[in-house]
Design a protein around this motif. Structure first.
Motif, mmCIF file in Angstrom:
data_model
loop_
_atom_site.group_PDB
_atom_site.id
_atom_site.type_symbol
_atom_site.label_atom_id
_atom_site.label_comp_id
_atom_site.label_asym_id
_atom_site.label_seq_id
_atom_site.Cartn_x
_atom_site.Cartn_y
_atom_site.Cartn_z
ATOM 1 N N ASP A 1 4.587 2.295 1.306
ATOM 2 C CA ASP A 1 5.467 3.209 0.564
ATOM 3 C C ASP A 1 6.798 2.520 0.236
ATOM 4 N N GLY A 2 6.717 1.238 -0.063
ATOM 5 C CA GLY A 2 7.915 0.481 -0.463
ATOM 6 C C GLY A 2 8.782 0.034 0.700
ATOM 7 N N ILE A 3 8.357 0.339 1.930
ATOM 8 C CA ILE A 3 9.169 -0.039 3.102
ATOM 9 C C ILE A 3 8.467 -1.178 3.854
ATOM 10 N N LYS B 1 -4.075 6.446 -7.396
ATOM 11 C CA LYS B 1 -2.661 6.635 -7.026
ATOM 12 C C LYS B 1 -2.041 5.306 -6.629
ATOM 13 N N ALA B 2 -2.795 4.509 -5.866
ATOM 14 C CA ALA B 2 -2.275 3.211 -5.418
ATOM 15 C C ALA B 2 -2.006 2.323 -6.621
ATOM 16 N N VAL B 3 -2.984 2.239 -7.494
ATOM 17 C CA VAL B 3 -2.857 1.354 -8.654
ATOM 18 C C VAL B 3 -1.667 1.779 -9.511
ATOM 19 N N GLU B 4 -1.482 3.084 -9.651
ATOM 20 C CA GLU B 4 -0.349 3.574 -10.451
ATOM 21 C C GLU B 4 0.993 3.281 -9.780
ATOM 22 N N SER B 5 0.970 2.973 -8.482
ATOM 23 C CA SER B 5 2.210 2.608 -7.773
ATOM 24 C C SER B 5 2.282 1.098 -7.542
ATOM 25 N N ASN B 6 1.486 0.336 -8.299
ATOM 26 C CA ASN B 6 1.437 -1.127 -8.130
ATOM 27 C C ASN B 6 1.108 -1.543 -6.704
ATOM 28 N N ALA B 7 0.275 -0.764 -6.056
ATOM 29 C CA ALA B 7 -0.148 -1.097 -4.694
ATOM 30 C C ALA B 7 -1.656 -1.347 -4.733
ATOM 31 N N ALA C 1 0.860 -1.187 0.000
ATOM 32 C CA ALA C 1 0.000 0.000 0.000
ATOM 33 C C ALA C 1 0.893 1.233 0.000
ATOM 34 N N ILE C 2 0.312 2.343 -0.366
ATOM 35 C CA ILE C 2 1.028 3.613 -0.269
ATOM 36 C C ILE C 2 0.265 4.505 0.717
#
Ligand code: PMP
Length: 284
Positions: free
Chosen positions: A251-253, A157-163, A130-131
């Motif tokens: 957020d990638g973490i 926004k999530a989908v565009e960040s593969n989340a 998730a972001i």
């Protein structure tokens, strides 16, 4: 087969006026009810939340709970699949375009069913990402309003960040997801943000807290800061269509060990057992 203003018709034949206030202003409310083995899940609670949303926008409920139940049962019977989700939607009807409430107007009532595709077991094992984003929605997120543009933009926004979801922070505190409620686990304690005007009172949120109570999982309701969120051991997402899912990357973490945690695993199992009990008619 859908229901529109008193008739059961094929969806291809269903039309509404361009002057419908749902279309013009997003002036309406909705509910989404999962159906397992032809049985609507927590129907009483969904109808109660619907009544609350209608009261908050000063729109009279067009039907009694008994009438809603009958309509929903007919929609379930008229559509294929044991597991479905019912989407129902009420707007302030068709009227000349004017922000002010029209007098004596018939609300528009629409009910449809779609196949319920819950997330695969795989995702419960691998977890999802998730972001975060600033919660820029209005201050009445407790109303299940059809005007969802901010939620749409945030989810995109999530989908565009593969989340799969955007977790929302307002003034440094967790509110919810763009289309879900969010819990955290810290030192084995399950923490839920309080219900307020800033979040939708999720039906699944209540189920999770009831399960935590029943199975003695330590839990608390309280404000969750951005720091609590980011330093949590587990993050859980809940909604009627996603049920309960583990967020392992924010957020990638990595969150905690970067794997679904023990509290998630317990709640996931209890939730599945709870569904089975409902399908067997042992619970509602
Ligand atoms: N918050 C928001 C903004 C939602 O859109 C949803 C899903 N409808 C939820 C929370 C979860 O609510 P429920 O468990 O009733 O599906």
């Amino acid at each position: 087969m859908i229901y529109l203003n008193g008739s059961f018709i094929p969806i291809e034949d269903a039309y509404i006026s361009v002057l419908d206030r749902g279309f013009i202003f997003g002036d309406g409310v909705y509910e989404l009810i999962p159906v397992y083995s032809h049985i609507p899940f927590r129907l009483t609670q969904h109808l109660c939340r619907l009544q609350n949303s209608l009261d908050e926008i000063q729109l009279e409920n067009p039907y009694t709970d008994h009438e809603w139940t009958e309509l929903i049962e007919q929609i379930i019977t008229n559509n294929e699949g044991d597991d479905q989700y019912i989407y129902l939607h009420i707007t302030r009807g068709v009227a000349e375009r004017n922000h002010v409430f029209p007098k004596k107007v018939m609300p528009t009532v629409f009910i449809m069913s779609s196949p319920l595709l819950v997330p695969s077991k795989e995702l419960a094992i691998t977890g999802v990402s998730a972001i975060t984003a600033n919660d820029n929605r209005w201050l009445r997120c407790d109303i299940k309003a059809t005007s969802l543009l901010p939620n749409v933009l945030l989810r995109q926004k999530a989908v565009e960040s593969n989340a799969i979801e955007t977790v929302l922070l307002r003034d440094g505190f967790l509110t919810e997801g763009s289309a879900s409620n969010i819990f955290i686990v810290k030192d084995k304690l399950l923490l839920a943000p309080p219900k307020s005007n800033l979040t939708l009172p999720g039906i699944t949120y209540d189920v999770v807290l009831e399960l935590a109570e029943e199975y003695k999982i330590p839990h608390e309701i309280g404000d969750i800061s951005e720091n609590d969120l980011r330093s949590s051991d587990e993050i859980l997402l809940t909604s009627s269509t996603k049920e309960i899912m583990p967020i392992i990357l924010l957020d990638g973490i990595k969150i905690g060990s970067g794997k679904p945690g023990e509290v998630f695993k317990q709640l996931y199992k209890y939730y599945q057992d709870f569904k089975v009990a409902i399908m067997r008619g042992n619970l509602l």
